[in-house]
Design an enzyme around this catalytic site. Structure first.
Site, mmCIF file in Angstrom:
data_model
loop_
_atom_site.group_PDB
_atom_site.id
_atom_site.type_symbol
_atom_site.label_atom_id
_atom_site.label_comp_id
_atom_site.label_asym_id
_atom_site.label_seq_id
_atom_site.Cartn_x
_atom_site.Cartn_y
_atom_site.Cartn_z
ATOM 1 C CG ASP A 95 -7.602 -2.241 -2.711
ATOM 2 O OD1 ASP A 95 -8.739 -1.760 -2.585
ATOM 3 O OD2 ASP A 95 -6.566 -1.550 -2.682
ATOM 4 C CG HIS A 145 -2.047 0.968 1.135
ATOM 5 N ND1 HIS A 145 -1.904 2.319 1.384
ATOM 6 C CD2 HIS A 145 -3.351 0.782 0.819
ATOM 7 C CE1 HIS A 145 -3.080 2.920 1.228
ATOM 8 N NE2 HIS A 145 -3.963 2.010 0.879
#
Length: 428
Positions: free
Chosen positions: A362, A305
């Site tokens: 995600d 991330h």
């Protein structure tokens, strides 16, 4: 007040240093141009604070995410999406009266205006759901002329509830239109997540009762997406709101920003990657070995991330939720099997551990949405439903500011210098 010193060309200037409640430091350059004639250049705003906000705090190095000071782990475990939405928007947990009133407003406004149902017929059946969502949120404002561009304390709560409630109704209606089924009316006896699933998957002659564990997983998905500081879509909402635009227009702009594949499409990219692995007849372990080869060109989607240099705290929560619903639903899906194998490899391989390439929100949200039955092109719409409280809260911060100041970034011009107009007949 502490200051920072800027020196250039024999001159120096003192710039105030601003400190946040979590000891974050920033150099206040709001008067830099007036004092020095210069501006800063920060393409992508990666080092620029665009605002001071009291909504969300992130410490990417430590893997910390808090809404209004409350750890995301506590909210996901103990709160509901509706209660979390109130918290994000108003800055405090609601008391019983506030929660009951807000829930009643969500129920009251769950049904979209009948005239809006006709608007869906103007879109082709294959229209992107995010395009429809953005357009229909703007249209919502037209059915609320009393508050359009004139939100104040007397009607803000009702406007926020209308938008928060009807975004799921619009999303479900978009799906129904796409598959050729009749739109389903919301049920006043269902909670927020259950009602959305009902409008998505029920038919007039076969109404579903959502499984509690599946509804809980969806509820957690929405909570975990409710806000995430000044990302692309949230900054867009604030930018549009700074012009004095109404809440519906500002949040519709947020949907458009989220639509971009570099922002809201990450969970879709996870499923697409899994599909490529399946079609390529590669084992998950073999795929991961190719990922480690810089010359392969393969990307590992759903891992790592930009903000978190540690485990994304949201991913740990969704990992548990995924375990529960996959076991309960007993889904036989090769893509989900591949995903679990990728996860096992990444959590044991020092290559990914050393580079902080842990599965992110995600990765697990894509698995959960697929297991629930949400189609791939609706994944980003689900993100938008969850993010709506944060957009509304950021709109409110702009709207409540003592002096509304339109956002107007500067630039460093790199085009042609002054040149004279050349008549058409003389141009080479």
């Amino acid at each position: 007040m502490s200051t920072a010193r800027l020196e250039y060309n024999g001159q120096s200037w003192e710039l105030p240093v601003v400190e946040g409640t979590e000891k974050e430091l920033g150099i206040d350059i709001s008067e830099l141009r007036a004092k020095t004639g210069m501006i800063t250049l920060d393409e992508g705003y990666g080092n620029t604070g665009s605002c001071q906000s009291a909504i969300t705090y992130i410490d990417g190095d430590k893997g910390v995410l808090r809404y209004r000071g409350y750890p995301i782990e506590q909210l996901a475990e103990q709160s509901s999406f509706v209660e979390t939405a109130w918290l994000v928007i108003y800055g405090k947990l609601p008391n019983e009266a506030e929660r009951a009133r807000f829930s009643a407003l969500l129920t009251k406004h769950a049904m979209i205006h009948e005239s809006m149902r006709n608007h869906f017929q103007g879109f082709p059946n294959n229209a992107p759901p995010m395009a429809i969502l953005s357009a229909m949120i703007n249209a919502l404002g037209c059915f609320s002329p009393e508050v359009l561009g004139n939100e104040d304390e007397s009607n803000f709560e009702e406007s926020a509830a209308r938008l928060l409630s009807q975004v799921r109704s619009i999303a479900a209606a978009t799906y129904k239109m796409h598959i050729g089924q009749p739109m389903m009316y919301p049920r006043p006896d269902f909670k927020y997540a259950e009602n959305f699933m009902h409008m998505m998957f029920s038919v007039p002659n076969g109404r579903i009762t959502p499984d509690p564990d599946v509804a809980r997983a969806l509820n957690q998905f929405l909570i975990l997406h409710a806000d995430h500081e000044q990302n692309c879509s949230t900054s867009t909402v604030r930018m549009v709101a700074s012009s004095g635009a109404n809440m519906f227009a500002s949040c519709a702009a947020g949907v458009s920003a989220l639509w971009g594949p570099l922002h809201g499409g990450a969970n879709m990219a996870v499923i697409q990657m899994l599909e490529e692995i399946r079609k390529g007849d590669l084992s998950p372990a073999a795929y991961m070995e190719k990922v480690k080869d810089k010359n392969s060109g393969l990307k590992l989607m759903g891992f790592g991330h930009r903000v978190y240099r540690n485990f994304d705290p949201r991913s740990r929560i969704l990992q548990k939720a995924a375990d529960i619903i996959l076991a309960k639903l007993k889904i036989d899906d090769p893509l989900l099997d591949i995903a679990r194998h990728l996860e096992e490899v990444a959590l044991k391989d020092s290559y990914f551990i050393d580079r902080k390439l842990y599965p992110n929100v995600d990765f697990y949200s894509g698995i959960i949405l697929r297991a629930i039955g949400i189609p791939l092109d609706m994944f980003t719409v689900m993100f938008a439903i969850g993010r709506m409280p944060g957009w509304i809260a950021n709109y409110k911060e702009i709207h409540d500011a003592p002096r509304l100041k339109i956002n107007r970034p500067r630039q460093i011009y790199t085009g042609a210098t002054k040149r004279d107009y050349v008549p058409r007949e003389e141009r080479g």
